[in-house]
Design a protein around this motif. Structure first.
Motif, mmCIF file in Angstrom:
data_model
loop_
_atom_site.group_PDB
_atom_site.id
_atom_site.type_symbol
_atom_site.label_atom_id
_atom_site.label_comp_id
_atom_site.label_asym_id
_atom_site.label_seq_id
_atom_site.Cartn_x
_atom_site.Cartn_y
_atom_site.Cartn_z
ATOM 1 N N GLY A 45 -6.777 -29.595 47.735
ATOM 2 C CA GLY A 45 -6.063 -28.116 47.301
ATOM 3 C C GLY A 45 -5.038 -28.225 46.179
ATOM 4 N N LEU A 46 -4.639 -29.288 45.562
ATOM 5 C CA LEU A 46 -3.461 -29.972 44.445
ATOM 6 C C LEU A 46 -4.311 -29.221 42.992
ATOM 7 C CD1 LEU A 46 -1.935 -33.520 45.025
ATOM 8 C CD2 LEU A 46 -1.058 -30.962 45.769
ATOM 9 N N LEU A 47 -5.736 -29.853 43.010
ATOM 10 C CA LEU A 47 -6.116 -29.684 42.026
ATOM 11 C C LEU A 47 -6.134 -27.348 42.004
ATOM 12 C CD1 LEU A 47 -9.254 -31.569 41.566
ATOM 13 C CD2 LEU A 47 -7.438 -31.191 40.560
ATOM 14 N N LYS A 48 -6.115 -26.542 43.252
ATOM 15 C CA LYS A 48 -7.165 -25.410 43.274
ATOM 16 C C LYS A 48 -5.255 -24.955 42.734
ATOM 17 C CE LYS A 48 -6.708 -20.940 45.291
ATOM 18 N NZ LYS A 48 -4.712 -20.525 45.367
ATOM 19 N N ILE A 49 -3.970 -25.085 43.351
ATOM 20 C CA ILE A 49 -3.295 -25.340 43.267
ATOM 21 C C ILE A 49 -1.918 -25.096 41.677
ATOM 22 C CG2 ILE A 49 -0.536 -25.492 43.913
ATOM 23 C CD1 ILE A 49 -1.670 -26.067 46.958
ATOM 24 N N ALA A 50 -2.506 -26.781 41.485
ATOM 25 C CA ALA A 50 -2.202 -26.526 40.114
ATOM 26 C C ALA A 50 -2.737 -25.364 38.741
ATOM 27 C CB ALA A 50 -2.322 -27.630 39.672
ATOM 28 N N GLY A 51 -4.252 -25.498 38.940
ATOM 29 C CA GLY A 51 -5.460 -24.539 38.427
ATOM 30 C C GLY A 51 -5.012 -23.448 38.064
ATOM 31 N N SER A 52 -4.346 -23.255 39.283
ATOM 32 C CA SER A 52 -4.157 -20.632 39.418
ATOM 33 C C SER A 52 -2.974 -20.933 39.010
ATOM 34 C CB SER A 52 -4.103 -20.851 40.502
ATOM 35 O OG SER A 52 -3.586 -21.647 41.476
ATOM 36 N N GLU A 53 -1.718 -21.825 39.151
ATOM 37 C CA GLU A 53 -0.646 -21.288 38.683
ATOM 38 C C GLU A 53 -0.892 -21.514 37.524
ATOM 39 O OE1 GLU A 53 2.008 -24.136 40.928
ATOM 40 O OE2 GLU A 53 2.098 -22.596 42.334
ATOM 41 N N ILE A 54 -1.285 -22.719 36.918
ATOM 42 C CA ILE A 54 -0.894 -22.831 35.189
ATOM 43 C C ILE A 54 -2.130 -21.348 34.583
ATOM 44 C CG2 ILE A 54 -2.707 -24.110 33.493
ATOM 45 C CD1 ILE A 54 -2.477 -26.452 35.089
ATOM 46 N N GLU A 55 -2.766 -21.360 35.187
ATOM 47 C CA GLU A 55 -3.693 -20.411 34.555
ATOM 48 C C GLU A 55 -2.524 -18.349 34.744
ATOM 49 O OE1 GLU A 55 -7.475 -17.238 35.843
ATOM 50 O OE2 GLU A 55 -6.515 -18.498 37.232
ATOM 51 N N GLN A 56 -1.935 -18.541 35.371
ATOM 52 C CA GLN A 56 -1.557 -17.451 35.479
ATOM 53 C C GLN A 56 0.227 -18.075 34.319
ATOM 54 O OE1 GLN A 56 0.048 -17.149 39.456
ATOM 55 N NE2 GLN A 56 -2.102 -15.646 40.229
ATOM 56 N N ARG A 57 0.725 -18.834 34.355
ATOM 57 C CA ARG A 57 1.618 -19.301 33.522
ATOM 58 C C ARG A 57 0.930 -18.778 31.675
ATOM 59 N NH1 ARG A 57 3.142 -24.048 34.643
ATOM 60 N NH2 ARG A 57 4.043 -24.544 32.976
ATOM 61 N N TYR A 99 -4.208 -11.508 32.166
ATOM 62 C CA TYR A 99 -3.356 -11.545 33.165
ATOM 63 C C TYR A 99 -3.564 -10.659 34.224
ATOM 64 C CZ TYR A 99 1.239 -10.808 34.806
ATOM 65 O OH TYR A 99 3.058 -10.165 35.078
ATOM 66 N N PHE A 100 -3.830 -9.137 34.756
ATOM 67 C CA PHE A 100 -3.841 -8.916 35.738
ATOM 68 C C PHE A 100 -4.919 -9.194 36.814
ATOM 69 C CE2 PHE A 100 -2.224 -5.329 32.783
ATOM 70 C CZ PHE A 100 -1.485 -5.028 33.925
ATOM 71 N N ASN A 101 -6.468 -10.266 36.466
ATOM 72 C CA ASN A 101 -7.644 -10.662 36.618
ATOM 73 C C ASN A 101 -7.054 -11.743 36.764
ATOM 74 O OD1 ASN A 101 -9.955 -10.680 37.769
ATOM 75 N ND2 ASN A 101 -10.567 -12.173 36.212
ATOM 76 N N SER A 102 -5.241 -12.409 36.331
ATOM 77 C CA SER A 102 -5.478 -13.901 37.337
ATOM 78 C C SER A 102 -5.021 -13.877 38.491
ATOM 79 C CB SER A 102 -4.378 -15.052 35.969
ATOM 80 O OG SER A 102 -3.265 -14.663 35.890
ATOM 81 N N ARG A 103 -4.020 -12.572 38.717
ATOM 82 C CA ARG A 103 -2.945 -12.492 39.906
ATOM 83 C C ARG A 103 -4.123 -12.994 40.988
ATOM 84 N NH1 ARG A 103 1.648 -13.673 37.862
ATOM 85 N NH2 ARG A 103 0.178 -13.968 35.709
ATOM 86 N N LYS A 104 -5.400 -12.871 41.049
ATOM 87 C CA LYS A 104 -5.678 -13.116 42.240
ATOM 88 C C LYS A 104 -5.978 -14.922 43.106
ATOM 89 C CE LYS A 104 -9.832 -12.412 40.112
ATOM 90 N NZ LYS A 104 -11.717 -11.487 39.990
ATOM 91 N N SER A 105 -6.563 -15.316 41.395
ATOM 92 C CA SER A 105 -6.645 -16.674 41.529
ATOM 93 C C SER A 105 -5.611 -17.843 42.747
ATOM 94 C CB SER A 105 -7.185 -18.010 40.432
ATOM 95 O OG SER A 105 -5.099 -17.754 39.769
ATOM 96 N N THR A 106 -4.107 -17.058 43.107
ATOM 97 C CA THR A 106 -3.763 -17.567 43.827
ATOM 98 C C THR A 106 -4.368 -17.024 45.755
ATOM 99 O OG1 THR A 106 -1.559 -16.225 43.653
ATOM 100 C CG2 THR A 106 -1.525 -18.697 42.358
ATOM 101 N N ILE A 107 -5.043 -16.839 45.432
ATOM 102 C CA ILE A 107 -5.296 -16.126 46.455
ATOM 103 C C ILE A 107 -6.293 -16.100 47.283
ATOM 104 C CG2 ILE A 107 -5.468 -13.341 48.155
ATOM 105 C CD1 ILE A 107 -3.277 -12.579 46.126
ATOM 106 N N TYR A 108 -7.479 -16.173 46.178
ATOM 107 C CA TYR A 108 -8.934 -16.767 47.038
ATOM 108 C C TYR A 108 -9.142 -18.225 46.948
ATOM 109 C CZ TYR A 108 -10.256 -17.720 41.644
ATOM 110 O OH TYR A 108 -9.962 -18.357 40.788
#
Length: 125
Positions: A45-57, A99-108
């Protein structure tokens, strides 16, 4: 000249790099634990959270570096619906697409808020 010369922008890039290295260390800790047949920390879970937030930033900073031109050329594509065929879509800047595509990474895979609750429950019991 431009956004790359702004100290705040460079600070954001440096902070992103620090977070990427921290994520890499976390992944290496999990791999080492598995290699030594130890129970790996429950950090999926931590890896998913950190990875998706890093991708978005990262994609946000890339888009800021390009400037408003990337969004202007992409505006027609973003406003279209699934009914429009790919051949009819205007060209989109690849950085804007990412950028737009990365928005989904915090959802899936569960939203980041749900993942935070799961991690908290596994740590706190």
């Amino acid at each position: 000249s431009g956004v790359l010369d702004e100290p705040r922008f460079r600070d954001q890039i440096a902070l992103l790099e620090v977070d990427i290295v921290a994520l890499e260390v976390m992944v290496l800790r999990v791999l080492c634990a598995e290699e030594r047949n130890r129970e790996a920390l429950d950090v999926a879970g931590l890896l998913k959270i950190a990875g998706s937030e890093i991708e978005q930033r990262f994609t946000e900073l890339a888009l800021l570096a390009v400037g408003p031109g990337a969004l202007a050329s992409s505006a027609g594509w973003v406003a279209t619906t699934g009914a429009v065929h790919a051949m009819e879509r205007p060209a989109i800047d690849p950085r804007a697409f990412r950028y737009f595509n990365s928005r989904k990474s915090t959802i899936y895979g569960g939203s980041n808020e749900v993942q935070r609750n799961i991690v908290a429950q596994s740590i706190l019991g």
